[in-house]
Every structure is written in C-alpha cells, then in structure tokens.
Design a protein around this motif. Structure first.
Motif, PDB file in Angstrom:
ATOM      1  N   ILE A 226      -1.994   6.693   2.759  1.00  0.00           N
ATOM      2  CA  ILE A 226      -0.806   7.374   2.247  1.00  0.00           C
ATOM      3  C   ILE A 226       0.448   6.837   2.932  1.00  0.00           C
ATOM      4  O   ILE A 226       1.442   6.515   2.288  1.00  0.00           O
ATOM      5  CB  ILE A 226      -0.929   8.895   2.466  1.00  0.00           C
ATOM      6  CG1 ILE A 226      -2.054   9.468   1.589  1.00  0.00           C
ATOM      7  CG2 ILE A 226       0.383   9.600   2.176  1.00  0.00           C
ATOM      8  CD1 ILE A 226      -2.492  10.852   1.987  1.00  0.00           C
ATOM      9  N   TYR A 227       0.386   6.723   4.259  1.00  0.00           N
ATOM     10  CA  TYR A 227       1.578   6.325   5.004  1.00  0.00           C
ATOM     11  C   TYR A 227       1.928   4.863   4.794  1.00  0.00           C
ATOM     12  O   TYR A 227       3.096   4.514   4.657  1.00  0.00           O
ATOM     13  CB  TYR A 227       1.415   6.645   6.499  1.00  0.00           C
ATOM     14  CG  TYR A 227       1.804   8.064   6.829  1.00  0.00           C
ATOM     15  CD1 TYR A 227       2.932   8.338   7.582  1.00  0.00           C
ATOM     16  CD2 TYR A 227       1.060   9.129   6.360  1.00  0.00           C
ATOM     17  CE1 TYR A 227       3.303   9.633   7.865  1.00  0.00           C
ATOM     18  CE2 TYR A 227       1.422  10.438   6.634  1.00  0.00           C
ATOM     19  CZ  TYR A 227       2.546  10.679   7.384  1.00  0.00           C
ATOM     20  OH  TYR A 227       2.928  11.966   7.651  1.00  0.00           O
ATOM     21  N   THR A 228       0.918   3.971   4.748  1.00  0.00           N
ATOM     22  CA  THR A 228       1.259   2.562   4.550  1.00  0.00           C
ATOM     23  C   THR A 228       1.707   2.327   3.110  1.00  0.00           C
ATOM     24  O   THR A 228       2.613   1.545   2.869  1.00  0.00           O
ATOM     25  CB  THR A 228       0.085   1.629   4.872  1.00  0.00           C
ATOM     26  OG1 THR A 228      -1.076   2.110   4.230  1.00  0.00           O
ATOM     27  CG2 THR A 228      -0.152   1.544   6.353  1.00  0.00           C
ATOM     28  N   ARG A 229       1.123   3.022   2.156  1.00  0.00           N
ATOM     29  CA  ARG A 229       1.521   2.841   0.767  1.00  0.00           C
ATOM     30  C   ARG A 229       2.957   3.295   0.572  1.00  0.00           C
ATOM     31  O   ARG A 229       3.734   2.677  -0.147  1.00  0.00           O
ATOM     32  CB  ARG A 229       0.579   3.621  -0.146  1.00  0.00           C
ATOM     33  CG  ARG A 229       0.864   3.458  -1.609  1.00  0.00           C
ATOM     34  CD  ARG A 229      -0.277   4.027  -2.419  1.00  0.00           C
ATOM     35  NE  ARG A 229       0.073   4.153  -3.803  1.00  0.00           N
ATOM     36  CZ  ARG A 229       0.550   5.259  -4.330  1.00  0.00           C
ATOM     37  NH1 ARG A 229       0.733   6.319  -3.592  1.00  0.00           N
ATOM     38  NH2 ARG A 229       0.858   5.309  -5.606  1.00  0.00           N
ATOM     39  N   GLY A 230       3.343   4.411   1.212  1.00  0.00           N
ATOM     40  CA  GLY A 230       4.702   4.902   1.074  1.00  0.00           C
ATOM     41  C   GLY A 230       5.672   4.229   2.020  1.00  0.00           C
ATOM     42  O   GLY A 230       6.842   4.532   2.001  1.00  0.00           O
TER      43      GLY A 230
END
Lengths: 229, 186
Positions: free
Chosen positions: A92-96
């Motif tokens: 979630i964090y790397t994608r965003g």
C-alpha cells in the motif's frame, strides 16, 4: 496434479446421466478427451488468477494494513513504513509513494467512521470532542475518502493544537462542517457529495505513544454526527 | 481409474483456492518491486540530489507527496552514500520540526525531532560503516557535536518537516528550509 484424474470426471459428467451403464464406474474403460481436459484446466487457472488478483486488489485498495491498532473510531499503523511492516502495508505504502511519519516524529491516526459506526460523510456536521494523548503538537485534518485534501470555504483544511480553544480541564470541542461554526471550526469540503467519503486524520507529534505498545488505554477524541442535510 | 464427480469437483475447488492463494501472494509481494513512481523517484522532480529542496505548500490538488500534513512546510533531500557521507545542517525557528531518514524503498531508517535532537540546531551525519571507520582515523573537530547515523542503505532521502504556527511565519520558515544544507562534510 489434476491432469490424470479430471478427464474421467468430465466425460462421466457428460454421459452418465442419460446413458445406461452396465459396468460399475470403477472398472469402466476410460477414454480421455484432450480438448475437454484442456478447457477444464484452463478454467481452473483462469478462475484462480481472477480470484488471486481480485482479492489482492481489494486488500490493497482498502488501504487498511493488517497490523492496525484500533482505538474507538481511530486507527493507527505504527509499523507502516518500517522494516517490520506486513506485506500489505508495504504494498500500500510503496504503491501510493507515501512517506510515513517515522516513530521519532509522530503518529498519524485515521478515522473513517463516527462513534456509532457510520462512515463519515462530508455533507454532515460532526463534533469531535475529548482529549488527545500527551503530545507536544497535534494537528487535525479532514480529507476525502482517498486521503486527498479538498477545497474548503476558508482555504484552511486543518486545525492545530497551538491555536485551539480549550475548556478549563484541557478538553476541547471541534465542530467539523462545511459552513462556518463558532469555536473550533474544522472546515469540510465546500462542495462534496456523500459518496466522496471522508477521513479525519489526527497527527500527534513528539508523542510518547508513537510506539504501538504504548497505544493501549489511551484516550482519543470522540466523533459524533450532529446532523446531515 | 475414475473419480466420483463430487470428489473431482472438490479437488477442482481446492486447486482453484490453492492457485489463487499463490497468485494473491505473488501479486502483493510483487507490487513493491513494480511501482512506477516511488517516493524516492518523486522527490527527484523537486530539485537536484544532495541539496534540500523546498516542497510546495500542502494544498488541495497540489500535494507534492501523498499524506503530508497541511500544517507543516516540507523540504527533502535525496542522497547516495556512494558519493560520500552526508551532513545535514539546519536551524529552523519554529516550536516543532522533525526529520525522517528513509531508504530508497521508503522505509524509515532514523528519525528525530527538535526535542530529541538535544539542540536547537540540526547537525547530523549519515554514512556507511566503512566510511565511519575511515572518518575515525582522522576525525573532524566537531564530530562530538554531530548525531552520527550509520546505515547500510546506500541511497535514500530525508524529509524535513517544520510546523507553521501562523501564516505570518511562512516566509521565515521557507528561508530557513532553503538555507538548510544536505551536503559533504568539511
């Protein structure tokens, strides 16, 4: 693993129901049907891929990592953005491309629901009242359901603890609404639909609660819905 | 050999679930390896490496990076330790500031705020263990006053956050963040 066993089941399905069989099934001569086997295996692979990708998509799109700490309406992810984060929050964090608040800086708490469990709605009026855990500074922000800031009437989208009116006992009341309110007013989106969704983000800076272990038993403000149009 | 239809169906359902689990795990684990724009890449668009670059104010529809606090001003500096140790130096006239060090995967390596820094001025040296042992042989005079962070992560970025207590302080904070350095020692 299914290659040898499944074809018989397929042929059997097609024929056994209407054709009288003299021999018991176990000793019946077995004829495989390559095309049917292939399509059956393809179906399994396609279904599995759809299910696997679909469930991964849902987990990532919900943007709710597994190792959340829930206190009332508020959720925090103290481990997000660290080496100990679970694979979902890493994704979630790397994608965003989100840069999280690190533990030495502070802790972000996110609310998506009010105290009675209704999803937050930017067209409603909310009262956020109570106390926050000890922190040198905290800020309260209203965003849309995807975490993006929204245009408000005064242009301001946050409140901070240094410019807050408080009761003598240190507690506070914040009115969150799109129209101006007296007291502590947290402006909500000037033009919003209920379907846009809303989040309140409470960021505690330099707070002793930045580690997950210390989060048990802290008091956080209560979010009440006062009215909706 | 022939299997009963019920057994075959059960086997098919289980194999779908089994394969779906594998696909699910592969997708979730594969996302971090295949992102188009990581925070590390995005930061490069705001200015050169090894220099603090001021991010535009956090406003609706103009968020430089997702999830930044609109009450803060931000400056970032991207660095590669292969080019030598990085010295962070800043003096920010506000009641709260903090700095987070992240590796290129966006994981927090180290963070501190102006209270835990122990001084009003930020002086922090980031280097690899090998660079530290070289530095120890011929230490600079002010090594004692520096916060020294050893990290094995070769490339990363720092995000400096400064609280804006009132809009009238915004210009002074912009200047302080622009004059913050993120450069070579000595």
């Amino acid at each position: 693993m299914n290659g040898t066993t499944l074809p018989s089941q397929e042929t059997h399905f097609g024929e056994a129901d209407w054709q009288k069989q003299d021999l018991p099934r176990a000793i019946r001569p077995h004829r495989s049907h390559p095309l049917r086997t292939l399509s059956f295996l393809t179906l399994i692979v396609v279904l599995a891929s759809l299910l696997g990708i679909g469930s991964a998509y849902v987990m990532i799109e919900r943007e709710q990592p597994l190792n959340a700490v829930t206190i009332g309406s508020w959720r925090a992810y103290p481990k997000a953005g660290t080496a100990e984060a679970d694979p979902y929050s890493v994704a979630i964090y790397t994608r965003g491309a989100v840069v999280p608040l690190a533990s030495g800086e502070g802790l972000a708490l996110v609310a998506r629901e009010d105290r009675s469990g209704h999803l937050l709605d930017p067209t409603c009026i909310y009262r956020i009242s109570g106390q926050t855990p000890t922190a040198r500074l905290w800020t309260m922000t209203a965003t849309d359901g995807d975490g993006h800031l929204v245009e408000t009437r005064p242009g301001r989208v946050h409140l901070d603890s240094q410019n807050l009116l408080r009761n003598p006992d240190g507690s506070f009341e914040i009115n969150a609404a799109s129209e101006p309110h007296s007291g502590n007013w947290l402006p909500l989106a000037a033009s919003a639909n209920a379907s846009d969704g809303m989040r309140f983000v409470l960021r505690l800076y330099d707070a002793p609660v930045t580690t997950g272990a210390a989060l048990d038993g802290i008091t956080l403000p209560v979010i009440e819905r006062l009215g909706c149009p | 050999m022939t299997l009963s239809p019920r057994f075959s169906i059960t086997l098919a359902v289980f194999s779908v679930l089994f394969l779906a689990t594998i696909v699910h795990i592969l997708v979730v684990m594969g996302i971090p390896l295949n992102v188009q724009h990581s925070a590390y890449d995005n930061i490069a668009t705001y200015g050169p490496d090894r220099e603090f670059n001021l991010l535009p104010d956090v406003r609706p529809q103009q968020e430089a990076l997702p999830d930044l606090d609109p009450a803060m001003k931000h400056a970032t500096c991207r660095f590669q330790l292969a080019d030598g140790p990085v010295l962070f130096d800043a003096s920010i006239p506000t009641s709260f500031w903090s700095i987070g060090l992240f590796n290129s995967a966006g994981e927090a390596v180290y963070s501190l705020n102006n209270r835990t820094a122990g001084a009003e001025r930020l002086s922090m040296l980031v280097l690899t263990p090998a660079q530290l042992s070289i530095l120890r042989e011929n230490p600079p005079e002010n090594l004692e006053d520096l916060i020294v962070i050893e990290t094995a992560d070769i490339s990363g970025f720092a995000l400096l956050r400064a609280h804006v207590p009132h809009p009238s302080r915004a210009n002074a904070l912009d200047q302080a963040l622009l004059s913050a350095t993120c450069g070579t020692i000595g």
